[in-house]
Design a protein around this motif. Structure first.
Motif, mmCIF file in Angstrom:
data_model
loop_
_atom_site.group_PDB
_atom_site.id
_atom_site.type_symbol
_atom_site.label_atom_id
_atom_site.label_comp_id
_atom_site.label_asym_id
_atom_site.label_seq_id
_atom_site.Cartn_x
_atom_site.Cartn_y
_atom_site.Cartn_z
ATOM 1 N N ASN A 294 0.273 -1.006 -0.259
ATOM 2 C CA ASN A 294 0.772 0.133 -0.065
ATOM 3 C C ASN A 294 1.044 1.413 0.204
ATOM 4 O O ASN A 294 0.437 2.062 -1.135
ATOM 5 C CB ASN A 294 -1.218 0.295 1.385
ATOM 6 C CG ASN A 294 -2.297 -0.960 0.934
ATOM 7 O OD1 ASN A 294 -2.605 -1.469 0.099
ATOM 8 N ND2 ASN A 294 -2.855 -1.381 2.357
ATOM 9 N N LEU A 297 2.830 1.706 -3.311
ATOM 10 C CA LEU A 297 1.897 2.070 -4.333
ATOM 11 C C LEU A 297 1.363 3.969 -4.015
ATOM 12 O O LEU A 297 1.466 4.404 -5.293
ATOM 13 C CB LEU A 297 0.367 1.384 -4.965
ATOM 14 C CG LEU A 297 1.060 -0.309 -5.041
ATOM 15 C CD1 LEU A 297 -0.438 -1.258 -4.940
ATOM 16 C CD2 LEU A 297 1.569 -1.009 -6.144
ATOM 17 N N ASP A 298 1.540 4.160 -3.311
ATOM 18 C CA ASP A 298 1.187 4.915 -2.659
ATOM 19 C C ASP A 298 2.176 6.199 -2.782
ATOM 20 O O ASP A 298 1.689 7.546 -3.510
ATOM 21 C CB ASP A 298 0.994 5.562 -1.269
ATOM 22 C CG ASP A 298 -1.066 5.165 -1.173
ATOM 23 O OD1 ASP A 298 -1.227 4.659 -1.700
ATOM 24 O OD2 ASP A 298 -1.219 4.886 0.351
ATOM 25 N N SER A 304 -5.870 4.518 -5.749
ATOM 26 C CA SER A 304 -6.573 3.580 -5.101
ATOM 27 C C SER A 304 -7.316 1.978 -5.482
ATOM 28 O O SER A 304 -7.577 1.406 -4.828
ATOM 29 C CB SER A 304 -7.379 4.670 -3.995
ATOM 30 O OG SER A 304 -8.005 4.955 -4.264
ATOM 31 N N GLN A 307 -4.894 -0.228 -6.575
ATOM 32 C CA GLN A 307 -4.618 -1.033 -5.007
ATOM 33 C C GLN A 307 -4.987 -2.115 -4.617
ATOM 34 O O GLN A 307 -5.257 -2.874 -4.015
ATOM 35 C CB GLN A 307 -3.502 0.018 -3.891
ATOM 36 C CG GLN A 307 -2.804 0.855 -4.275
ATOM 37 C CD GLN A 307 -3.061 1.901 -3.165
ATOM 38 O OE1 GLN A 307 -3.610 1.668 -2.114
ATOM 39 N NE2 GLN A 307 -2.260 3.244 -3.413
ATOM 40 N N LYS A 311 -5.021 -6.284 -4.154
ATOM 41 C CA LYS A 311 -4.876 -7.214 -3.476
ATOM 42 C C LYS A 311 -5.900 -8.026 -3.491
ATOM 43 O O LYS A 311 -5.131 -9.083 -3.207
ATOM 44 C CB LYS A 311 -5.433 -5.679 -2.172
ATOM 45 C CG LYS A 311 -5.476 -6.469 -0.567
ATOM 46 C CD LYS A 311 -6.522 -5.121 0.411
ATOM 47 C CE LYS A 311 -4.874 -3.993 0.333
ATOM 48 N NZ LYS A 311 -6.200 -3.077 1.348
#
Length: 329
Positions: A294, A297-298, A304, A307, A311
């Protein structure tokens, strides 16, 4: 030595080598994946590998990690707990009500929150064990009820104006280490000892391995299920207290989808949905993998939405690998 004997010895050595490699990957595979992921992200995002950012990752994941440890106990017994995210919200609004400056001693606030968590967990465990109802159904019902209770309690509004002593739990440092990380480590050590060095832990594995055999062996299965769901509720309450302190308000919408992240961390860390298999260390590594992913990727400005997709893919792959492993057994 004849040519045939040499060939047989060579095959045996190769077979032993493959077996040792398989054992090594089974034991340390997730740790190697975590290290590889960190190396890859540090190359793509140079600001990733700083002490400040690494502390931030663990601080952010401490809440989900603590919940995931409780969920690990439950999954080992072939159970599931979908209520942990809603329980975080319920605990959040209860402790926020009691944490205003000069209102109650800090210990009263904390004990109230922990009490709500344990009570909710015990209710789950009692209905599951005594009522012989599937954990999925019971905890799904509690997920809805606890979230509704949090919204009803606050009228859907957040509760602010918390004392500095309470905010220290989620925002303070001790010896240069954020308090949430210290609590996470403490919970991890205690849970490890419970699972690996106590009768309680042995019974948990026995119930997950074969519940009928555990009953025949004289284990009070109902009693231990109530205890372990109570323990999962306790850890969700600890997570709720930390989260409330960090954001400095009680939120009836807090903990949304945390139960799925917790289950994902446990499964990624090697806890088998078929029961009887799982470790605290593996779950912590699973939580860190999610946190690192997380955060990375941020830092790379990935949407998001992507993301969530990644996930979901990781969870699906982890469950697929687990199911294949169980079929081979």
């Amino acid at each position: 030595m004849s040519e045939q004997a040499a060939l047989t010895k060579q095959k045996s050595t190769a077979k032993n080598g493959r077996f040792k490699l398989a054992v090594l990957l089974s034991r340390y595979g997730m740790l190697l994946i975590l290290i590889a992921l960190m190396i890859l992200i540090s190359i793509l995002a140079p600001t990733f590998l700083t002490s400040e950012n690494l502390f931030n990752i663990v601080r952010q994941m401490s809440v989900v990690g603590i919940v995931a440890i409780g969920v690990t106990f439950v999954i080992i017994t072939t159970g599931i707990d979908l209520s942990s995210g809603s329980l975080i919200a319920l605990v959040s609004v209860v402790v926020a009500t009691l944490a205003h400056p000069g209102q109650y001693p800090l210990i009263i606030t904390i004990m109230a929150g922990l009490g709500v968590g344990v009570m909710t967990g015990v209710i789950n465990g009692t209905i599951i064990s005594k009522g012989k109802i599937a954990p999925f159904i019971v905890t799904l019902g509690m997920m809805t009820a606890a979230r509704g209770a949090a919204l009803l309690y606050t009228g859907g509004r957040p509760i602010g104006n918390l004392s500095d002593s309470f905010k220290f739990i989620g925002q303070g440092d001790l010896f240069g280490i954020p308090v949430p990380i210290l609590i996470f480590l403490f919970v991890g050590v205690v849970s490890y000892l419970l699972l690996n060095n106590t009768k309680f832990g042995k019974y948990i594995y026995a119930i997950g391995g074969n519940e009928q055999a555990a009953v025949i062996a004289g284990i009070n299965v109902d009693k231990y299920k109530i205890i372990l769901y109570g323990y999962a509720g306790l850890l969700s309450a600890i997570a709720g207290i930390i989260l409330t302190s960090r954001i400095a308000s009680g939120q009836p919408t807090a903990g949304m989808m945390y139960e799925l992240d917790a289950i994902a961390a446990a499964v990624i860390g090697g806890t088998s949905l078929a029961g009887g298999v799982g470790t605290i260390g593996g779950t912590i590594i699973g939580a860190l993998i999610i946190g690192v992913m997380n955060n990375g990727l941020d830092l790379m400005n990935v949407s998001s939405y992507w993301q969530q997709i990644l996930k979901g893919a990781i969870i699906t792959i982890a469950v697929f690998v687990d199911s294949r492993k169980n079929k081979r057994k």
